[in-house]
Design a protein around this motif. Structure first.
Motif, short mmCIF file in Angstrom:
data_model
loop_
_atom_site.label_atom_id
_atom_site.label_comp_id
_atom_site.label_asym_id
_atom_site.label_seq_id
_atom_site.Cartn_x
_atom_site.Cartn_y
_atom_site.Cartn_z
N ARG A 91 63.61 -21.38 -19.78
CA ARG A 91 62.42 -22.22 -19.60
C ARG A 91 61.27 -21.71 -20.46
NH1 ARG A 91 60.94 -21.79 -14.07
NH2 ARG A 91 63.01 -22.60 -13.66
N GLU B 152 61.76 -22.70 -24.03
CA GLU B 152 61.53 -24.12 -24.26
C GLU B 152 60.05 -24.48 -24.19
OE1 GLU B 152 63.86 -26.24 -21.38
OE2 GLU B 152 65.76 -25.66 -22.30
N THR B 153 59.36 -23.96 -23.16
CA THR B 153 57.98 -24.39 -22.91
C THR B 153 56.93 -23.41 -23.42
OG1 THR B 153 57.86 -23.33 -20.74
CG2 THR B 153 58.71 -25.59 -20.82
N ASN C 123 55.91 -21.03 -21.82
CA ASN C 123 55.07 -20.82 -20.65
C ASN C 123 55.90 -20.15 -19.54
OD1 ASN C 123 52.48 -21.13 -19.78
ND2 ASN C 123 52.56 -23.37 -19.70
#
Length: 116
Positions: free
Chosen positions: A81, A84-85, A87
């Motif tokens: 995650r 991808e982000t 964050n």
């Protein structure tokens, strides 16, 4: 002349018979030699009466492995995650902290019970 063997009364007059294989016999002799004992009967009697058998229950370790597996799965998901982000979320950090705390508690429990 009387036969002295017939008059002899054994101190230990109960026999216990066990069957072992050659590897076990060799291991027994190896341990006897390491301890400087040449009388097999004396060694086996001493081990049977005073030896220690350690029974290890792995339930706690199995639980720790389960917790560790869950934690590594979560870390992997969070890493994907983040990639991808770009964050990371506070909830993810909280989840990891909870898993870490469970693992730490399980490890402490195992270490506490080892001496007994």
């Amino acid at each position: 002349m009387r036969n002295q063997k017939k008059d002899y009364k054994r101190k230990r007059d109960v026999q216990i018979l066990i069957m072992i294989d050659e590897k076990e016999r060799d291991l027994i002799h190896k341990r006897m030699n390491a301890m400087g004992i040449s009388n097999r009967s004396a060694y086996l009697r001493k081990m049977a009466l005073n030896g220690r058998i350690i029974l290890v229950r792995l339930d706690s370790v199995d639980e720790m492995v389960r917790l560790l597996s869950g934690a590594t799965d979560s870390i992997n998901q969070i890493a994907h995650r983040v990639n991808e982000t770009k964050n990371i979320y506070p909830a993810d950090i909280d989840d990891l902290r909870k898993m870490y705390d469970e693992l730490y508690a399980q490890t402490e429990e195992i270490l506490r019970r080892l001496p007994s």
